[in-house]
Design an enzyme around this catalytic site. Structure first.
Site, mmCIF file in Angstrom:
data_model
loop_
_atom_site.group_PDB
_atom_site.id
_atom_site.type_symbol
_atom_site.label_atom_id
_atom_site.label_comp_id
_atom_site.label_asym_id
_atom_site.label_seq_id
_atom_site.Cartn_x
_atom_site.Cartn_y
_atom_site.Cartn_z
ATOM 1 C CE LYS A 1 -0.559 -10.534 -9.763
ATOM 2 N NZ LYS A 1 -0.897 -9.916 -8.467
ATOM 3 C CB VAL B 1 3.652 -10.486 1.886
ATOM 4 C CG1 VAL B 1 3.127 -9.192 2.482
ATOM 5 C CG2 VAL B 1 3.887 -10.353 0.386
ATOM 6 C CE1 TYR C 1 2.169 -9.571 -11.864
ATOM 7 C CE2 TYR C 1 0.851 -9.849 -13.856
ATOM 8 C CZ TYR C 1 1.093 -9.202 -12.649
ATOM 9 O OH TYR C 1 0.244 -8.191 -12.232
ATOM 10 C CB ALA D 1 -0.951 -0.007 1.197
ATOM 11 C CG ASN E 1 -2.073 -4.099 -4.064
ATOM 12 O OD1 ASN E 1 -2.555 -3.980 -5.179
ATOM 13 N ND2 ASN E 1 -1.003 -3.402 -3.676
ATOM 14 C CB ILE F 1 -3.648 -0.301 -13.386
ATOM 15 C CG1 ILE F 1 -4.760 -1.367 -13.441
ATOM 16 C CG2 ILE F 1 -4.021 0.856 -12.463
ATOM 17 C CD1 ILE F 1 -6.105 -0.915 -13.953
HETATM 18 P P1 NAP Z 1 3.677 -1.254 -7.795
HETATM 19 O O1 NAP Z 1 3.332 0.162 -8.115
HETATM 20 O O2 NAP Z 1 4.935 -1.844 -8.342
HETATM 21 O O3 NAP Z 1 3.653 -1.422 -6.194
HETATM 22 C C1 NAP Z 1 3.966 -2.661 -5.636
HETATM 23 C C2 NAP Z 1 3.685 -2.611 -4.150
HETATM 24 O O4 NAP Z 1 3.951 -3.928 -3.603
HETATM 25 C C3 NAP Z 1 4.578 -1.648 -3.399
HETATM 26 O O5 NAP Z 1 3.829 -1.096 -2.338
HETATM 27 C C4 NAP Z 1 5.677 -2.547 -2.853
HETATM 28 O O6 NAP Z 1 6.289 -2.034 -1.654
HETATM 29 C C5 NAP Z 1 4.881 -3.804 -2.525
HETATM 30 N N1 NAP Z 1 5.685 -5.024 -2.468
HETATM 31 C C6 NAP Z 1 6.460 -5.557 -3.429
HETATM 32 N N2 NAP Z 1 7.045 -6.694 -2.985
HETATM 33 C C7 NAP Z 1 6.617 -6.873 -1.715
HETATM 34 C C8 NAP Z 1 6.860 -7.849 -0.725
HETATM 35 N N3 NAP Z 1 7.684 -8.901 -0.948
HETATM 36 N N4 NAP Z 1 6.259 -7.726 0.480
HETATM 37 C C9 NAP Z 1 5.429 -6.678 0.737
HETATM 38 N N5 NAP Z 1 5.151 -5.720 -0.170
HETATM 39 C C10 NAP Z 1 5.748 -5.815 -1.376
HETATM 40 O O7 NAP Z 1 2.507 -2.250 -8.283
HETATM 41 P P2 NAP Z 1 0.996 -1.962 -8.747
HETATM 42 O O8 NAP Z 1 0.995 -1.743 -10.206
HETATM 43 O O9 NAP Z 1 0.339 -0.974 -7.851
HETATM 44 O O10 NAP Z 1 0.377 -3.427 -8.530
HETATM 45 C C11 NAP Z 1 -0.300 -3.797 -7.344
HETATM 46 C C12 NAP Z 1 -0.888 -5.182 -7.563
HETATM 47 O O11 NAP Z 1 -1.775 -5.155 -8.678
HETATM 48 C C13 NAP Z 1 0.152 -6.253 -7.865
HETATM 49 O O12 NAP Z 1 -0.212 -7.459 -7.263
HETATM 50 C C14 NAP Z 1 0.078 -6.379 -9.372
HETATM 51 O O13 NAP Z 1 0.497 -7.641 -9.815
HETATM 52 C C15 NAP Z 1 -1.400 -6.161 -9.593
HETATM 53 N N6 NAP Z 1 -1.731 -5.743 -10.953
HETATM 54 C C16 NAP Z 1 -1.227 -4.586 -11.454
HETATM 55 C C17 NAP Z 1 -1.555 -4.217 -12.745
HETATM 56 C C18 NAP Z 1 -1.047 -2.960 -13.378
HETATM 57 O O14 NAP Z 1 -1.297 -2.747 -14.580
HETATM 58 N N7 NAP Z 1 -0.382 -2.067 -12.652
HETATM 59 C C19 NAP Z 1 -2.392 -5.037 -13.522
HETATM 60 C C20 NAP Z 1 -2.883 -6.214 -12.966
HETATM 61 C C21 NAP Z 1 -2.554 -6.548 -11.673
HETATM 62 P P3 NAP Z 1 7.541 -0.972 -1.728
HETATM 63 O O15 NAP Z 1 6.966 0.344 -2.179
HETATM 64 O O16 NAP Z 1 8.026 -0.923 -0.326
HETATM 65 O O17 NAP Z 1 8.521 -1.530 -2.698
#
Ligand code: NAP
Length: 245
Positions: free
Chosen positions: A160, A65, A156, A13, A91, A189
Site C-alpha cells: 500500500k 490483475v 500489505y 468490484a 481497488n 471499512i
Molecule cells: P474485499 O471485500 O476482500 O474484496 C476484494 C475484491 O478484490 C473482490 O472483488 C475480489 O474479487 C477482488 N480481487 C482479489 N484478488 C484479485 C485479483 N488477483 N484480481 C482481481 N480481483 C481480485 O476487499 P475490500 O475490503 O472491499 O477492499 C478493497 C480494497 O480496499 C483493497 O485494495 C483493500 O486493500 C483496500 N482497503 C480496504 C480496507 C478495509 O478496511 N476494508 C482498508 C484499507 C484499504 P472476488 O470477489 O472475485 O474474489
C-alpha cells in the site's frame, strides 16, 4: 458531476469497496466494467444493479490483475465492448497477514503481486489509450497501513505504501497530457476483508476520532470526488475517520 458517455473500469468490484465504487460511478451516469477474480455471480449481480438502478451499461470480466497478460487481454476486451476508457479504479486487493519473523515468501509475494503489481498492470495497459485521448483519471486504493505501517501486515503495508509511490510517479508522468492519478487511503471499512468488526474490536473503534468504522460508500464518495477534481493529481486522500492524522 455527470459521467454520461464515460466508461470506468473498477477492479475488485464484485464485493466490498469496489462494488460501492462501481455503483456510485454508475449513479453518476458512467458505464461500468466490473473486474473480479473468482466471484462471478456477485460480479454479475453488481452489473445487474448498475444497469437496472441507474440505466447504464455494465459488464463483468474475470481477471487476475496480478497477471500482466490477463490484464492486457481484459483491457482489450473492455475497449472492444465499451470503446474508450475514461476512468480506472485500482481497488482489487488481498491480505495474507502474519508476523514478519514467520512470514512465508509466498504470502509476501502474493500480496505485492495483487495489490501493487496489479495496479501497475492495469495502469500500464490503459495508459496509452488515456494518453492518446489526452483524458483519463486513475484512483488507486491504498490504505492507512501504507501510511502508518501495521504490525502483522509487513507485506500489505509495503504494497500500500508502494501504491502511493506509484500514484505520485504516474501523476507526474501523465499530467502534461491531462491524465490525473490519485490515491485513497481508507482506514477500517466494514467488508469481507475486515471480517467481523464487532465486540472484540470496540476498543479499536474507540481509537478512531470519529468513533466508528467506515462503510464502503464512504470510500466510494472519495473516489467519485477525485474522478471529478480536475485540478487535483498526486494526492492521497485519507478516508479513515481521522485515525491516521
Ligand atoms: P474485499 O471485500 O476482500 O474484496 C476484494 C475484491 O478484490 C473482490 O472483488 C475480489 O474479487 C477482488 N480481487 C482479489 N484478488 C484479485 C485479483 N488477483 N484480481 C482481481 N480481483 C481480485 O476487499 P475490500 O475490503 O472491499 O477492499 C478493497 C480494497 O480496499 C483493497 O485494495 C483493500 O486493500 C483496500 N482497503 C480496504 C480496507 C478495509 O478496511 N476494508 C482498508 C484499507 C484499504 P472476488 O470477489 O472475485 O474474489
Amino acid at each position: 458531476m455527470l459521467m454520461q458517455g464515460k466508461t470506468a473500469i473498477v477492479t475488485g468490484a464484485s464485493r466490498g469497496i469496489g462494488a460501492a465504487v462501481a455503483k456510485k460511478l454508475a449513479s453518476m451516469g458512467a458505464s461500468i466494467a466490473v473486474v473480479y477474480a473468482n466471484n462471478r455471480d456477485a460480479a454479475e449481480e453488481i452489473c445487474r444493479q448498475c444497469a437496472e438502478e441507474y440505466g447504464v451499461r455494465a459488464a463483468s470480466y474475470a481477471c487476475d490483475v496480478s497477471d500482466f497478460a490477463q490484464a492486457a487481454e481484459t483491457v482489450k476486451l473492455i475497449r472492444r465492448d465499451f470503446g474508450n476508457i475514461h476512468m480506472l479504479v485500482n481497488n482489487a486487493g488481498v491480505t495474507r497477514d502474519g508476523l514478519v519473523a514467520a512470514m512465508g515468501e509466498a504470502d509476501f509475494d502474493r500480496v505485492l503481486d495483487v495489490n501493487l503489481k496489479g495496479a501497475f498492470n492495469m495502469i500500464r495497459h490503459c495508459a496509452r489509450a488515456f494518453l492518446v485521448a489526452r483524458e483519463g483519471a486513475i484512483v488507486n486504493i491504498s490504505s492507512v497501513s501504507g501510511l502508518m505501517g501495521n504490525a502483522g501486515q509487513a507485506n500489505y503495508s509495503a504494497s500500500k505504501a508502494g501504491l502511493i509511490g506509484l500514484t505520485k510517479s504516474v501523476a507526474r508522468e501523465l499530467a502534461s497530457r491531462g491524465v490525473r492519478c490519485n490515491a485513497v487511503a481508507p482506514g477500517f471499512i466494514r467488508t469481507d476483508m475486515t471480517g467481523e468488526l464487532n465486540e472484540a474490536s470496540n476498543r479499536l473503534a474507540q481509537s478512531i476520532p470519529l468513533g466508528r468504522f467506515g462503510a464502503p460508500e464512504d470510500v466510494a464518495e472519495a473516489v467519485a470526488y477525485l474522478m471529478g477534481a480536475d485540478y487535483v493529481t498526486g494526492e492521497v486522500l485519507r478516508v479513515d475517520g481521522g485515525i491516521a492524522m
